[in-house]
Write a protein that holds these residues in place. Structure first.
Motif, PDB file in Angstrom:
ATOM      1  N   GLU A 151       5.641   8.288 -10.529  1.00 48.25           N
ATOM      2  CA  GLU A 151       4.343   9.435 -10.496  1.00 48.25           C
ATOM      3  C   GLU A 151       3.283   9.220 -11.327  1.00 48.25           C
ATOM      4  OE1 GLU A 151       4.775  11.943  -8.386  1.00 48.25           O
ATOM      5  OE2 GLU A 151       6.608  10.806  -7.976  1.00 48.25           O
ATOM      6  N   VAL A 152       3.417   8.442 -12.488  1.00 53.56           N
ATOM      7  CA  VAL A 152       2.112   7.676 -13.345  1.00 53.56           C
ATOM      8  C   VAL A 152       1.195   6.955 -12.398  1.00 53.56           C
ATOM      9  CG1 VAL A 152       1.656   6.250 -15.031  1.00 53.56           C
ATOM     10  CG2 VAL A 152       3.326   8.047 -15.651  1.00 53.56           C
ATOM     11  N   MET A 153       1.975   6.279 -11.464  1.00 51.31           N
ATOM     12  CA  MET A 153       1.247   5.342 -10.759  1.00 51.31           C
ATOM     13  C   MET A 153       0.353   5.760  -9.857  1.00 51.31           C
ATOM     14  SD  MET A 153       1.790   4.446  -7.513  1.00 51.31           S
ATOM     15  CE  MET A 153       3.359   4.557  -7.160  1.00 51.31           C
ATOM     16  N   LEU A 154       0.884   7.201  -9.177  1.00 58.06           N
ATOM     17  CA  LEU A 154       0.202   7.905  -8.313  1.00 58.06           C
ATOM     18  C   LEU A 154      -0.943   8.608  -8.761  1.00 58.06           C
ATOM     19  CD1 LEU A 154       0.265   9.738  -5.511  1.00 58.06           C
ATOM     20  CD2 LEU A 154       1.594  11.277  -6.774  1.00 58.06           C
ATOM     21  N   ILE A 155      -1.193   8.920  -9.910  1.00 54.45           N
ATOM     22  CA  ILE A 155      -2.338   9.892 -10.400  1.00 54.45           C
ATOM     23  C   ILE A 155      -3.366   8.837 -10.457  1.00 54.45           C
ATOM     24  CG2 ILE A 155      -3.410  11.075 -12.259  1.00 54.45           C
ATOM     25  CD1 ILE A 155      -0.266  11.818 -12.988  1.00 54.45           C
ATOM     26  N   PRO A 156      -3.574   7.495 -11.245  1.00 53.73           N
ATOM     27  CA  PRO A 156      -4.840   6.901 -11.092  1.00 53.73           C
ATOM     28  C   PRO A 156      -5.209   6.379  -9.649  1.00 53.73           C
ATOM     29  CG  PRO A 156      -2.925   5.738 -12.233  1.00 53.73           C
ATOM     30  CD  PRO A 156      -2.635   6.943 -12.029  1.00 53.73           C
ATOM     31  N   MET A 157      -4.225   6.056  -8.878  1.00 57.01           N
ATOM     32  CA  MET A 157      -4.646   5.478  -7.566  1.00 57.01           C
ATOM     33  C   MET A 157      -5.427   6.858  -6.892  1.00 57.01           C
ATOM     34  SD  MET A 157      -4.507   2.998  -5.778  1.00 57.01           S
ATOM     35  CE  MET A 157      -5.587   2.853  -4.552  1.00 57.01           C
ATOM     36  N   ALA A 158      -4.939   7.732  -6.828  1.00 54.44           N
ATOM     37  CA  ALA A 158      -5.622   9.022  -6.192  1.00 54.44           C
ATOM     38  C   ALA A 158      -6.984   9.148  -6.839  1.00 54.44           C
ATOM     39  CB  ALA A 158      -4.572  10.283  -6.625  1.00 54.44           C
ATOM     40  N   PHE A 159      -7.152   9.202  -8.257  1.00 56.85           N
ATOM     41  CA  PHE A 159      -8.556   9.435  -8.627  1.00 56.85           C
ATOM     42  C   PHE A 159      -9.278   8.282  -8.198  1.00 56.85           C
ATOM     43  CE2 PHE A 159      -6.640  12.012 -12.204  1.00 56.85           C
ATOM     44  CZ  PHE A 159      -7.510  13.117 -11.909  1.00 56.85           C
ATOM     45  N   LEU A 160      -8.670   6.893  -8.175  1.00 56.82           N
ATOM     46  CA  LEU A 160      -9.811   5.637  -7.708  1.00 56.82           C
ATOM     47  C   LEU A 160     -10.297   5.787  -6.291  1.00 56.82           C
ATOM     48  CD1 LEU A 160      -7.487   2.676  -9.115  1.00 56.82           C
ATOM     49  CD2 LEU A 160      -9.887   3.502  -9.739  1.00 56.82           C
ATOM     50  N   ILE A 161      -9.249   6.436  -5.389  1.00 59.58           N
ATOM     51  CA  ILE A 161      -9.570   6.690  -3.774  1.00 59.58           C
ATOM     52  C   ILE A 161     -10.790   8.107  -4.187  1.00 59.58           C
ATOM     53  CG2 ILE A 161      -9.080   7.436  -1.702  1.00 59.58           C
ATOM     54  CD1 ILE A 161      -6.090   5.910  -2.380  1.00 59.58           C
ATOM     55  N   ALA A 182     -10.867   3.696  -0.037  1.00 57.46           N
ATOM     56  CA  ALA A 182     -10.613   3.298  -1.497  1.00 57.46           C
ATOM     57  C   ALA A 182     -11.857   2.211  -1.927  1.00 57.46           C
ATOM     58  CB  ALA A 182      -9.408   2.484  -1.372  1.00 57.46           C
ATOM     59  N   PRO A 183     -12.239   2.073  -2.988  1.00 60.75           N
ATOM     60  CA  PRO A 183     -12.959   1.084  -3.596  1.00 60.75           C
ATOM     61  C   PRO A 183     -12.378  -0.357  -3.284  1.00 60.75           C
ATOM     62  CG  PRO A 183     -12.351   2.128  -5.234  1.00 60.75           C
ATOM     63  CD  PRO A 183     -11.821   2.904  -4.186  1.00 60.75           C
ATOM     64  N   THR A 184     -13.191  -1.421  -3.510  1.00 56.44           N
ATOM     65  CA  THR A 184     -12.467  -2.738  -3.307  1.00 56.44           C
ATOM     66  C   THR A 184     -11.083  -2.995  -3.930  1.00 56.44           C
ATOM     67  OG1 THR A 184     -14.641  -3.665  -2.622  1.00 56.44           O
ATOM     68  CG2 THR A 184     -12.966  -5.289  -3.214  1.00 56.44           C
ATOM     69  N   ALA A 185     -11.275  -2.656  -5.315  1.00 58.76           N
ATOM     70  CA  ALA A 185     -10.386  -2.734  -6.282  1.00 58.76           C
ATOM     71  C   ALA A 185      -9.072  -1.970  -5.786  1.00 58.76           C
ATOM     72  CB  ALA A 185     -10.671  -2.552  -7.465  1.00 58.76           C
ATOM     73  N   GLY A 186      -9.307  -0.886  -5.521  1.00 64.71           N
ATOM     74  CA  GLY A 186      -8.093   0.282  -4.962  1.00 64.71           C
ATOM     75  C   GLY A 186      -7.527  -0.484  -3.901  1.00 64.71           C
ATOM     76  N   SER A 187      -8.242  -1.147  -2.888  1.00 67.18           N
ATOM     77  CA  SER A 187      -7.746  -1.787  -1.732  1.00 67.18           C
ATOM     78  C   SER A 187      -6.751  -3.155  -2.138  1.00 67.18           C
ATOM     79  CB  SER A 187      -8.713  -1.935  -0.830  1.00 67.18           C
ATOM     80  OG  SER A 187      -9.371  -1.098   0.012  1.00 67.18           O
ATOM     81  N   VAL A 188      -7.355  -3.871  -2.994  1.00 72.51           N
ATOM     82  CA  VAL A 188      -6.679  -5.257  -3.285  1.00 72.51           C
ATOM     83  C   VAL A 188      -5.181  -4.585  -4.076  1.00 72.51           C
ATOM     84  CG1 VAL A 188      -6.701  -6.838  -5.258  1.00 72.51           C
ATOM     85  CG2 VAL A 188      -8.700  -6.219  -3.973  1.00 72.51           C
ATOM     86  N   ILE A 189      -5.427  -3.614  -4.866  1.00 69.27           N
ATOM     87  CA  ILE A 189      -3.972  -3.001  -5.534  1.00 69.27           C
ATOM     88  C   ILE A 189      -3.067  -2.413  -4.637  1.00 69.27           C
ATOM     89  CG2 ILE A 189      -2.884  -1.737  -7.426  1.00 69.27           C
ATOM     90  CD1 ILE A 189      -4.610  -3.961  -8.414  1.00 69.27           C
ATOM     91  N   LEU A 190      -3.693  -1.666  -3.551  1.00 67.21           N
ATOM     92  CA  LEU A 190      -2.890  -1.041  -2.713  1.00 67.21           C
ATOM     93  C   LEU A 190      -2.093  -2.066  -1.827  1.00 67.21           C
ATOM     94  CD1 LEU A 190      -2.325   1.707  -1.842  1.00 67.21           C
ATOM     95  CD2 LEU A 190      -4.360   1.857  -0.096  1.00 67.21           C
ATOM     96  N   ALA A 191      -2.795  -3.111  -1.166  1.00 66.93           N
ATOM     97  CA  ALA A 191      -2.359  -4.022  -0.321  1.00 66.93           C
ATOM     98  C   ALA A 191      -1.371  -4.964  -1.196  1.00 66.93           C
ATOM     99  CB  ALA A 191      -3.254  -4.754   0.419  1.00 66.93           C
ATOM    100  N   GLY A 192      -1.887  -5.324  -2.335  1.00 64.42           N
ATOM    101  CA  GLY A 192      -1.290  -6.551  -2.743  1.00 64.42           C
ATOM    102  C   GLY A 192       0.099  -6.161  -3.744  1.00 64.42           C
ATOM    103  N   VAL A 193       0.030  -4.704  -4.223  1.00 66.22           N
ATOM    104  CA  VAL A 193       1.126  -4.310  -4.997  1.00 66.22           C
ATOM    105  C   VAL A 193       1.907  -3.118  -4.419  1.00 66.22           C
ATOM    106  CG1 VAL A 193       1.961  -3.876  -7.523  1.00 66.22           C
ATOM    107  CG2 VAL A 193       0.217  -5.500  -6.790  1.00 66.22           C
ATOM    108  N   LEU A 194       1.208  -2.151  -4.424  1.00 60.02           N
ATOM    109  CA  LEU A 194       1.593  -0.882  -4.141  1.00 60.02           C
ATOM    110  C   LEU A 194       2.334  -0.752  -2.963  1.00 60.02           C
ATOM    111  CD1 LEU A 194      -0.121   0.263  -6.425  1.00 60.02           C
ATOM    112  CD2 LEU A 194      -0.608   2.075  -4.945  1.00 60.02           C
ATOM    113  N   LEU A 195       2.191  -1.195  -1.916  1.00 59.26           N
ATOM    114  CA  LEU A 195       3.063  -1.560  -0.652  1.00 59.26           C
ATOM    115  C   LEU A 195       4.308  -2.147  -0.604  1.00 59.26           C
ATOM    116  CD1 LEU A 195       0.405  -1.744   2.149  1.00 59.26           C
ATOM    117  CD2 LEU A 195       0.904   0.071   0.687  1.00 59.26           C
TER     118      LEU A 195
END
Length: 304
Positions: A142-152, A244-257
């Protein structure tokens, strides 16, 4: 430093960096970016200790720390690393400084808050990969969810609010199901500890009827399938990636999935082996549909 404390330090170090950023003046963008990159690079170099810490071909968890945290219910701060999680942690710590560099000039408003969110996102993801207590795992999930939502939602593009809300709703829906499964296992075993629950299942102390095992498997599996995302639970992903901003897409595709597949391998397979075997053909069918469907959709898109 005591090796038992390596994993908690690896987890909280980006949070300390985020705390340091809070002290800086908001208009000192150059120093904020430099401090963020320094913290992320130090975290990456620190994570490399996992390579000698997890010898090739070794079994079980290494660098393990298991200390009581909350007495009632009995929740432990239990962390450990093995071959499955070690390189996912290193992947996370590698992509974070890359994301910071990718955002060096493109982020011009709320700069301090942006880099704080990136570092806190790293805390959540690293914590997910290292947690061996189900409650602790859920907390970091759940901690991971909050900053990712803010980044987007703050630094995204035109439809960023829609994409952020959709991302939160999908992930929270899966999280609720997983929480129900975690509470059921605690009620049956009196423990949130993954190792203890596995031991109870292996020794026959806890015997799950086939129907119950399948229900629990689905509770965990749906949360992880949304994160993968597996067809037909994938519709949040295009919006999140595009907005998402570029950094958000990088983390999303690279790690979160990868966290979804990690969850299936860490929890679904060892805790519910019979249900996993029975569900495997259906999961494979959905995966193949997703591959073909994704290819057909890609053929008609004019935007890369």
């Amino acid at each position: 430093m005591n090796s038992a404390y390596a994993l908690p330090m690896l987890t909280v170090f980006p949070a300390l960096g985020a705390l340091a950023l809070l002290i800086l003046r908001s208009d000192d963008h150059k120093f904020i970016r430099g401090m963020s990159l320094f913290v992320a690079m130090a975290e990456f170099l620190f994570s490399l200790v996992l390579i000698p810490g997890v010898p090739m071909g070794s079994s079980g968890y290494r660098l393990e720390l298991n200390v009581p945290w909350i007495s009632s219910p009995p929740i432990h701060f239990h962390m450990g690393v093995d071959g499955l999680s070690a390189f996912l942690v290193i992947l996370t710590t590698l992509l974070t400084p890359i994301s910071i560099l990718a955002s060096w000039n493109s982020i011009q408003h709320r700069v301090k808050e942006f880099f704080i969110m990136l570092l806190m996102l790293e805390v959540g993801v690293v914590g997910v990969f290292l947690s061996l207590d189900l409650f602790l795992f859920f907390l970091f999930w759940e901690v991971m969810l909050i900053p990712m939502a803010f980044l987007i939602g703050i630094w995204g593009h035109d439809r960023r609010i829609y994409a952020a809300v959709k991302f939160v709703l999908y992930t929270m829906a899966g999280s609720i199901l997983m929480l129900v499964g975690i509470l059921w296992l605690y009620n049956a075993t009196g423990s949130f500890d993954l190792v203890e629950i596995q031991r109870a299942l292996q020794t026959g102390t806890l015997v799950l009827p086939a129907q119950t095992e399948m229900i629990l498997f689905l509770a965990f599996f749906l949360a992880f399938a949304i994160k993968v995302p597996l067809f037909p639970l994938h519709t949040w992903l295009p919006d999140a990636h595009v907005e998402a901003p570029t950094a958000g897409s990088v983390i999303l595709a690279g790690v979160l999935l990868k966290m979804g597949t990690y969850g299936m391998m860490r929890f679904c397979l060892p805790l519910f082996p019979l249900a996993s075997r029975n569900a495997a053909p259906y999961v494979a069918a959905l995966a193949i549909i997703g591959i073909i469907y994704g290819a057909l959709v890609a053929m008609v898109h004019p935007n890369l």
